[in-house]
Design a protein around this motif. Structure first.
Motif, PDB file in Angstrom:
ATOM      1  N   UNK A 117       0.842  -1.192   0.000  1.00  0.00           N
ATOM      2  CA  UNK A 117       0.000   0.000   0.000  1.00  0.00           C
ATOM      3  C   UNK A 117       0.884   1.252   0.000  1.00  0.00           C
ATOM      4  N   UNK A 118       0.903   2.010  -1.108  1.00  0.00           N
ATOM      5  CA  UNK A 118       1.799   3.170  -1.169  1.00  0.00           C
ATOM      6  C   UNK A 118       1.153   4.455  -0.664  1.00  0.00           C
ATOM      7  N   UNK A 119       1.987   5.305  -0.059  1.00  0.00           N
ATOM      8  CA  UNK A 119       1.624   6.679   0.260  1.00  0.00           C
ATOM      9  C   UNK A 119       2.458   7.560  -0.658  1.00  0.00           C
ATOM     10  N   UNK A 120       1.810   8.458  -1.397  1.00  0.00           N
ATOM     11  CA  UNK A 120       2.513   9.219  -2.431  1.00  0.00           C
ATOM     12  C   UNK A 120       2.760  10.652  -1.990  1.00  0.00           C
ATOM     13  N   UNK A 121       4.003  11.111  -2.168  1.00  0.00           N
ATOM     14  CA  UNK A 121       4.394  12.502  -1.912  1.00  0.00           C
ATOM     15  C   UNK A 121       4.934  13.078  -3.218  1.00  0.00           C
ATOM     16  N   UNK A 122       4.195  14.029  -3.811  1.00  0.00           N
ATOM     17  CA  UNK A 122       4.623  14.645  -5.066  1.00  0.00           C
ATOM     18  C   UNK A 122       5.406  15.925  -4.781  1.00  0.00           C
ATOM     19  N   UNK A 123       6.418  16.189  -5.621  1.00  0.00           N
ATOM     20  CA  UNK A 123       7.170  17.437  -5.514  1.00  0.00           C
ATOM     21  C   UNK A 123       7.836  17.691  -6.858  1.00  0.00           C
ATOM     22  N   UNK A 124       7.851  18.955  -7.291  1.00  0.00           N
ATOM     23  CA  UNK A 124       8.519  19.280  -8.558  1.00  0.00           C
ATOM     24  C   UNK A 124      10.030  19.243  -8.400  1.00  0.00           C
ATOM     25  N   UNK A 125      10.524  19.305  -7.167  1.00  0.00           N
ATOM     26  CA  UNK A 125      11.965  19.327  -6.915  1.00  0.00           C
ATOM     27  C   UNK A 125      12.485  17.932  -6.611  1.00  0.00           C
ATOM     28  N   UNK A 126      13.295  17.398  -7.534  1.00  0.00           N
ATOM     29  CA  UNK A 126      13.906  16.091  -7.297  1.00  0.00           C
ATOM     30  C   UNK A 126      14.872  16.149  -6.123  1.00  0.00           C
ATOM     31  N   UNK A 127      15.600  17.260  -5.988  1.00  0.00           N
ATOM     32  CA  UNK A 127      16.550  17.388  -4.876  1.00  0.00           C
ATOM     33  C   UNK A 127      15.837  17.358  -3.529  1.00  0.00           C
ATOM     34  N   UNK A 128      14.667  17.989  -3.450  1.00  0.00           N
ATOM     35  CA  UNK A 128      13.901  17.978  -2.202  1.00  0.00           C
ATOM     36  C   UNK A 128      13.476  16.557  -1.850  1.00  0.00           C
TER      37      UNK A 128
END
Length: 319
Positions: A117-128
């Protein structure tokens, strides 16, 4: 005496209720016991934390300092307990961080089918996202590294390359003259406004390099993916996009002649076992998505079948 979370919880209860009596009821202990506990805490910290008045208890200056540090610790502990109970009830949850990709839906669907079961965290910054992974806030990160702008990889992470170089396409209005052909020359877009998301690590610099190399200096606007898509549809701008993007009635996705801009797709984890457990599903989901895009499918066909069965490509970053 060594302060524990239960002591901090008691201090917060006294401050919140304004009364030793009410705090004791809230905590489910006898008032004399709570009073004794408070005196020991104050002795340990070297000063009074509350003033006892007829109307109740009020924090002293020292008390306000201690409460300022205690409250977030108590809240974090509540969160930890809640997450642990949820995990115990529903099974372990996989914390995934990702930059934007059409492959995400298929990847998550496959993971759920295997009871992850995944929890997803989106961010435009790959470094973050990579920093969050290194700090233990994520288990897996799927990120894009823009060509010419290497990511800052924290020590200790394990990386696996999904695609060494994914060419970036361009999205433009369907009634644009250049949209009539499957491949667009940058010179055909010299008089268009371009939209770039400056919060995407490396994208601003990469687009500028691409345009300068073509001898172009068009007007450039700042905006996120959603804004860019809306403005492309109304004929206001053109923008770079992933090759897996699909054309719509008002927006065409086309390859750029010479493939002047590319990104590398990486999967990262702290543990090799985590990397190995989720990579096959991501690989399968990505190539499924790639084949749904006519322009990208044709580009891949001319270069041979996608390397689904190739030997795995690992990058190990030493600690």
């Amino acid at each position: 005496m060594e302060l524990e979370v239960r002591h901090l919880r008691a201090l917060c209860a006294i401050a919140d209720t304004g009364s030793l009596h009410r705090a004791a009821r809230q905590l489910g202990v006898a008032q004399p016991s709570l009073s004794t506990q408070l005196r020991r805490i104050e002795q340990e910290l070297g000063g009074a934390l509350f003033t006892r008045e007829r109307t109740g208890c009020r924090p002293t200056a020292l008390g306000r300092v201690v409460l300022g540090r205690a409250r977030p610790l108590v809240a974090e502990m509540r969160s930890l307990v809640a997450e642990a109970r949820a995990a115990a009830a529903d099974g372990p949850q996989l914390r995934i961080g990702s930059t934007a990709s059409r492959a995400l839906a298929g990847w998550l669907r496959r993971l759920r089918a295997r009871s992850q079961e995944p929890i997803l965290q989106m961010d435009v910054s790959a470094n973050a996202l990579l920093r969050m992974l290194a700090d233990g806030q994520l288990d897996i990160a799927f990120v894009h590294e823009v060509e010419g702008s290497p990511l800052r990889i924290p020590d200790g992470l394990r990386l696996r390359v999904l695609v060494e170089r994914e060419p970036q396409f361009v999205s433009l209005p369907t009634d644009h003259p250049a949209a009539a052909r499957p491949v667009v020359r940058l010179a055909e877009l010299a008089h268009d406004r371009w939209m770039v998301d400056p919060t995407v690590d490396g994208e601003w610099d990469a687009v500028h390099r691409m345009l300068r190399s073509a001898g172009l200096s068009p007007r450039i606007l700042h905006g996120d993916y959603h804004t860019a898509a809306s403005l492309v549809a109304t004929g206001e701008v053109v923008t770079v996009c992933q090759p897996t993007c699909l054309s719509r009635s008002e927006m065409a996705v086309r390859r750029i002649q010479g493939d002047p801009l590319g990104v590398r797709l990486l999967l990262a984890a702290r543990m090799q076992a985590d990397l190995d457990s989720v990579y096959p599903d991501l690989e399968e989901a990505y190539w499924e998505t790639a084949r749904q895009s006519p322009g990208y499918r044709e580009w891949l066909k001319k270069r041979g079948a996608p390397p689904e069965r190739d030997a795995p490509m690992y990058v190990h970053v030493s600690t």
